[in-house]
Design an enzyme around this catalytic site. Structure first.
Site, PDB file in Angstrom:
ATOM      1  N   ASP A   1       2.245   4.867   0.233  1.00 31.44           N
ATOM      2  CA  ASP A   1       1.780   5.949   1.103  1.00 31.44           C
ATOM      3  C   ASP A   1       1.954   7.300   0.406  1.00 31.44           C
ATOM      4  O   ASP A   1       2.939   7.996   0.605  1.00 31.44           O
ATOM      5  CB  ASP A   1       2.558   5.908   2.419  1.00 31.44           C
ATOM      6  CG  ASP A   1       1.832   6.674   3.500  1.00 31.44           C
ATOM      7  OD1 ASP A   1       0.707   7.127   3.253  1.00 31.44           O
ATOM      8  OD2 ASP A   1       2.397   6.830   4.601  1.00 31.44           O
TER       9      ASP A   1
ATOM     10  N   LYS B   1       0.863  -1.185   0.000  1.00 37.62           N
ATOM     11  CA  LYS B   1       0.000   0.000   0.000  1.00 37.62           C
ATOM     12  C   LYS B   1       0.898   1.233   0.000  1.00 37.62           C
ATOM     13  O   LYS B   1       1.495   1.569   1.030  1.00 37.62           O
ATOM     14  CB  LYS B   1      -0.920  -0.022   1.227  1.00 37.62           C
ATOM     15  CG  LYS B   1      -1.910   1.112   1.257  1.00 37.62           C
ATOM     16  CD  LYS B   1      -2.898   0.906   2.395  1.00 37.62           C
ATOM     17  CE  LYS B   1      -3.924   2.006   2.471  1.00 37.62           C
ATOM     18  NZ  LYS B   1      -3.397   3.360   2.535  1.00 37.62           N
TER      19      LYS B   1
ATOM     20  N   CYS C   1      11.609  23.208  44.362  1.00 34.34           N
ATOM     21  CA  CYS C   1      11.644  24.056  45.564  1.00 34.34           C
ATOM     22  C   CYS C   1      11.515  23.252  46.856  1.00 34.34           C
ATOM     23  O   CYS C   1      11.476  23.819  47.945  1.00 34.34           O
ATOM     24  CB  CYS C   1      10.556  25.126  45.485  1.00 34.34           C
ATOM     25  SG  CYS C   1       8.901  24.433  45.651  1.00 34.34           S
TER      26      CYS C   1
ATOM     27  N   CYS D   1       2.725  21.114  42.932  1.00 32.38           N
ATOM     28  CA  CYS D   1       3.555  21.835  43.888  1.00 32.38           C
ATOM     29  C   CYS D   1       2.712  23.039  44.312  1.00 32.38           C
ATOM     30  O   CYS D   1       2.346  23.854  43.462  1.00 32.38           O
ATOM     31  CB  CYS D   1       4.854  22.305  43.232  1.00 32.38           C
ATOM     32  SG  CYS D   1       5.726  23.511  44.249  1.00 32.38           S
TER      33      CYS D   1
ATOM     34  N   CYS E   1       8.577  18.726  45.845  1.00 33.41           N
ATOM     35  CA  CYS E   1       8.802  19.350  44.536  1.00 33.41           C
ATOM     36  C   CYS E   1      10.294  19.246  44.186  1.00 33.41           C
ATOM     37  O   CYS E   1      11.151  19.606  45.007  1.00 33.41           O
ATOM     38  CB  CYS E   1       8.365  20.815  44.583  1.00 33.41           C
ATOM     39  SG  CYS E   1       8.859  21.729  43.114  1.00 33.41           S
TER      40      CYS E   1
ATOM     41  N   LYS F   1      -3.639  -2.059   7.300  1.00 29.04           N
ATOM     42  CA  LYS F   1      -2.656  -1.040   7.695  1.00 29.04           C
ATOM     43  C   LYS F   1      -1.679  -1.626   8.706  1.00 29.04           C
ATOM     44  O   LYS F   1      -2.092  -2.277   9.673  1.00 29.04           O
ATOM     45  CB  LYS F   1      -3.369   0.168   8.337  1.00 29.04           C
ATOM     46  CG  LYS F   1      -4.364   0.850   7.431  1.00 29.04           C
ATOM     47  CD  LYS F   1      -3.741   1.990   6.670  1.00 29.04           C
ATOM     48  CE  LYS F   1      -3.649   3.223   7.490  1.00 29.04           C
ATOM     49  NZ  LYS F   1      -4.271   4.391   6.994  1.00 29.04           N
TER      50      LYS F   1
ATOM     51  N   CYS G   1       7.337  28.850  43.548  1.00 28.31           N
ATOM     52  CA  CYS G   1       8.273  27.815  43.076  1.00 28.31           C
ATOM     53  C   CYS G   1       8.911  28.296  41.776  1.00 28.31           C
ATOM     54  O   CYS G   1       8.207  28.638  40.823  1.00 28.31           O
ATOM     55  CB  CYS G   1       7.529  26.507  42.847  1.00 28.31           C
ATOM     56  SG  CYS G   1       8.539  25.259  42.033  1.00 28.31           S
TER      57      CYS G   1
ATOM     58  N   TYR H   1      -1.451   0.959 -10.257  1.00 30.08           N
ATOM     59  CA  TYR H   1      -1.985  -0.258  -9.653  1.00 30.08           C
ATOM     60  C   TYR H   1      -3.429  -0.602 -10.030  1.00 30.08           C
ATOM     61  O   TYR H   1      -3.979  -1.569  -9.549  1.00 30.08           O
ATOM     62  CB  TYR H   1      -1.850  -0.240  -8.139  1.00 30.08           C
ATOM     63  CG  TYR H   1      -2.348   1.020  -7.432  1.00 30.08           C
ATOM     64  CD1 TYR H   1      -3.667   1.433  -7.516  1.00 30.08           C
ATOM     65  CD2 TYR H   1      -1.475   1.763  -6.636  1.00 30.08           C
ATOM     66  CE1 TYR H   1      -4.115   2.558  -6.858  1.00 30.08           C
ATOM     67  CE2 TYR H   1      -1.910   2.897  -5.968  1.00 30.08           C
ATOM     68  CZ  TYR H   1      -3.229   3.282  -6.087  1.00 30.08           C
ATOM     69  OH  TYR H   1      -3.672   4.391  -5.430  1.00 30.08           O
TER      70      TYR H   1
END
Ligand code: IVH
Length: 666
Positions: A115, A113, A406, A421, A403, A309, A426, A220
């Site tokens: 593309d 097939k 921080c 956080c 965190c 596919k 921060c 084709y």
């Protein structure tokens, strides 16, 4: 004299076309490039001196001609359909079973097939007279000038017959790479894949540009093969080759059973990488044409064939680390950092792991062999962990508690799967906020990307978005920073200054109001015109706007209720940042769009979805994500999904991409 010239021209055309066929179709050249060039120059000289004697099958036509302003629409003699897609072995077996209900002992052609995009070629007395795109299957576009530049499309067949031939217009992997190198050098956006490149190239109004793209054609299908005494699809393929077309004769096979089909598919899947062009699956057609006739068509597709596919490409790699990042809302995201691998054309080393639940459900461990693919061929994702490859040294996933930036204890709300956080100061959050504000869809400050913002933050020049507008005061210091010369700083300050003139939606998006994306920001800006109108709107008024639900309305109210946020807005106002909507679109409202609801489905090739949506809105329409009775029209790109089927079911008008482009342009 003219007779002599005419004869020589015919001779040259024949020599050159034969050489071209040997080179492009038979893969077996018999003259050197130099000889070809010499004959070609001689022909060109004669054509220049005797233009009236130029032949319709002259290879000099392949360089492209005058640019045109628009593609003419052409009706296909027989509809140009495509097949339904299937994705696994069970569906192949079911297809074979279904066929066997009508046909005894069917055989099938198994064809790679290609593309690209399908094309229809019309020959009259053996001369190429028309090349057209599929369009909506009934009406396509006349791309003859571009088609003639494709060297594997014969300008003249080996027989003087009238025939329509269908096949795939595609770009080889090597031409795709070359085209992208050139685009990169020219600062143009890169083609995402060879298919998009081919589709974009055949829609070039200037055939000289199309000629440079080096497209190819693989034949084709013949729509009416019986007219030529053909009895099977396999014979059609042989006939096409005899006529002078490139066919996939090395790889097309005939299978007798579902297991033979599956074997052939496996063989193709194994050599797929080595092929000079992309294939995305295999096309199965019932071989016998009488059988095809018996099977016939559904309302939409032929019953006698199907497209299998290939699954999205997966690549194995080793998970080196799980790195946690902090977003601008404080959201903590675990990310898989793995040894770099090539997937679907790009080198990647990172993929999101979303959140704690996701990591636990996958039981992903550092050191694991993981399989990566690109979801929708764009965003990398970890598909699975190859647990059989574990050796016991892998480290289990553990969610962090603080965190990473921080060190504040992170929190998870009961109803959500994400950790946040909570520290509004921060640095990670602050930096992400500024990055978002300066980003392209927001204030679009050129030169103010991630790295520059981190530098400016770390050096103490900016701490929040309003500080961006003060960097002029630190010009001298900035110029002395490593990697920042006078020019860079000048450009940056210019871009910052320019951003003050942006239309309101860019600012609204840039502020980072929760649940307000670029699209919502645009709707709000267009509706309220000024930020003050928006600030004063209540929930009821907000939710009365199409596409604004209660969650968005609540987030907006919450944002403007915060003193901290209002301080930022007032400061930006005093700095001179524009807070009104500027309608700078060149489009005016049109009746065909005004007040109507559009849905987009499938891959649009010549325009991004965002751009298409923006234009629809500028023309007075709105874009919705799902099809219902209220939908006015569905715009369909390549490989449309269920929205397309639903639109047909509900009898909703459907526009192909080309039709949509025409409507917006005219
Ligand atoms: S036959 C009635 N053969 O894949 C369908 N199609 O759904 C006639 N394609 O849109 C098409 N390679 O663009 C056929 N060897 C092949 C093909 C092929 C690629 C494309 C074609 C079509 C889709 C199939």
């Amino acid at each position: 004299m003219n007779d002599k010239v005419e004869k020589r021209m015919e001779e040259l055309v024949n020599i050159l076309n034969k050489a071209s066929k040997e080179y492009y179709v038979l893969d077996n050249p018999s003259i050197t490039d130099q000889e070809y060039d010499d004959y070609y120059s001689e022909l060109l000289r004669l054509e220049e001196s005797y233009p009236s004697l130029k032949r319709e099958d002259s290879p000099t036509l392949r360089v492209g001609g005058e640019a045109i302003s628009k593609f003419e629409k052409v009706a296909h003699k027989t509809p140009m359909l495509s097949f339904d897609d299937i994705f696994n072995e069970d569906e192949i077996i079911a297809f074979d079973e279904r066929i066997k209900k009508t046909i005894k002992n069917p055989t099938y052609t198994v064809e790679p097939k290609m593309d690209g995009l399908s094309g229809s070629l019309i020959y009259e007395k053996g001369i190429l007279v028309r090349v057209a795109t599929r369009g909506d299957g009934v009406v396509g576009e006349n791309i003859t000038a571009n088609g003639k530049t494709i060297k594997s499309i014969p300008l003249r067949l080996t027989r003087d017959i009238d025939i329509e031939v269908r096949g795939e217009i595609y770009m080889s992997k090597s031409s795709f790479e070359k085209a992208n190198i050139e685009r990169e050098l020219n600062g143009e956006p890169l083609f995402a894949n060879p298919r998009n490149a081919a589709a974009g190239s055949v829609r070039q109004l200037d055939s000289k540009i199309a000629a440079k793209r080096n497209l190819d054609f693989m034949a084709y299908f013949i729509p009416n093969p019986k007219d030529y005494g053909i009895k099977t699809q396999a014979e059609s393929l042989v006939f096409l080759k005899e006529l002078g077309f490139v066919t996939n004769y090395k790889f097309n096979t005939v299978a007798h059973t579902a297991s033979e089909i599956i074997e052939d598919i496996e063989k193709l899947a194994n050599i797929r990488k080595e092929l000079p062009y992309e294939i995305d699956g295999v096309v199965l057609k019932v071989n016998n044409l009488d059988d095809e006739e018996k099977l016939g068509y559904t309302a939409r597709v032929p019953r006698w064939g199907i497209a299998y596919k290939f699954p999205a490409e997966e690549v194995l790699t080793t998970l080196k680390e799980i790195k946690f990042t902090v977003g601008r809302t404080g959201k903590i995201t675990p990310n898989a950092i793995f040894s770099p691998v090539h997937v679907a054309g790009s080198l990647i080393s990172k993929a999101t792991l979303h959140n704690e639940d996701y990591c636990i459900s996958k039981d992903i461990r550092i050191g694991d062999i993981i399989s990566i693919r690109k979801a929708g061929d764009v965003i990398p994702e970890v598909v699975r962990v190859i647990t059989e490859r574990r050796n016991g040294t892998e480290k289990k996933f553990k969610m962090i508690e603080k965190c990473p930036i921080c060190n504040t204890k992170i929190v998870r709300k009961e109803t959500e799967s994400d950790y946040y956080c909570p520290n509004k100061s921060c640095p990670a959050r602050k930096i992400e906020n500024i990055i978002h504000y300066a980003s392209r869809d927001a204030m679009n400050i050129d030169g103010m990307g991630e790295v520059v913002i981190e530098d400016l933050y770390n050096e103490g020049f900016i701490n929040n978005i309003t500080d961006i507008y003060n960097i002029n005061n630190y010009k001298e210091e900035l110029i002395n920073l490593e990697g920042y010369g006078t020019k860079k700083i000048e450009n940056l300050t210019k871009a910052i200054e320019n951003s003050k003139e942006n239309s309101l939606e860019k600012l609204l998006f840039g502020l980072g109001i929760r649940n307000v994306g670029a699209k919502t920001a645009k709707i709000l800006a267009r509706h309220y015109k000024t930020i003050d109108n928006l600030i004063n709107a209540d929930i009821e008024e907000l939710t009365s706007i199409n596409d604004i639900g209660s969650i968005i309305a609540k987030s907006i109210k919450e944002y403007f209720a915060s003193d901290e946020n209002m301080n930022i807005i007032n400061k930006l106002k005093s700095i001179g940042v524009n807070m009104t909507y500027i309608n700078n679109s060149s489009y005016e409202e049109k009746d065909e769009f005004k007040g109507k609801t559009f849905v987009l489905t499938g891959t649009l090739v010549n325009i991004t979805r965002d751009k298409a949506s923006e234009i629809i809105e500028n023309l007075g329409g709105r874009v919705s994500s799902s099809v219902s009775k209220k939908t006015s029209c569905v715009i369909v790109g390549d490989n449309p999904g269920s929205k397309y089927d639903k639109a047909r079911e509900l009898n909703i008008p459907i526009w192909q991409e080309e039709e949509f482009l025409d409507k917006i342009e005219n």
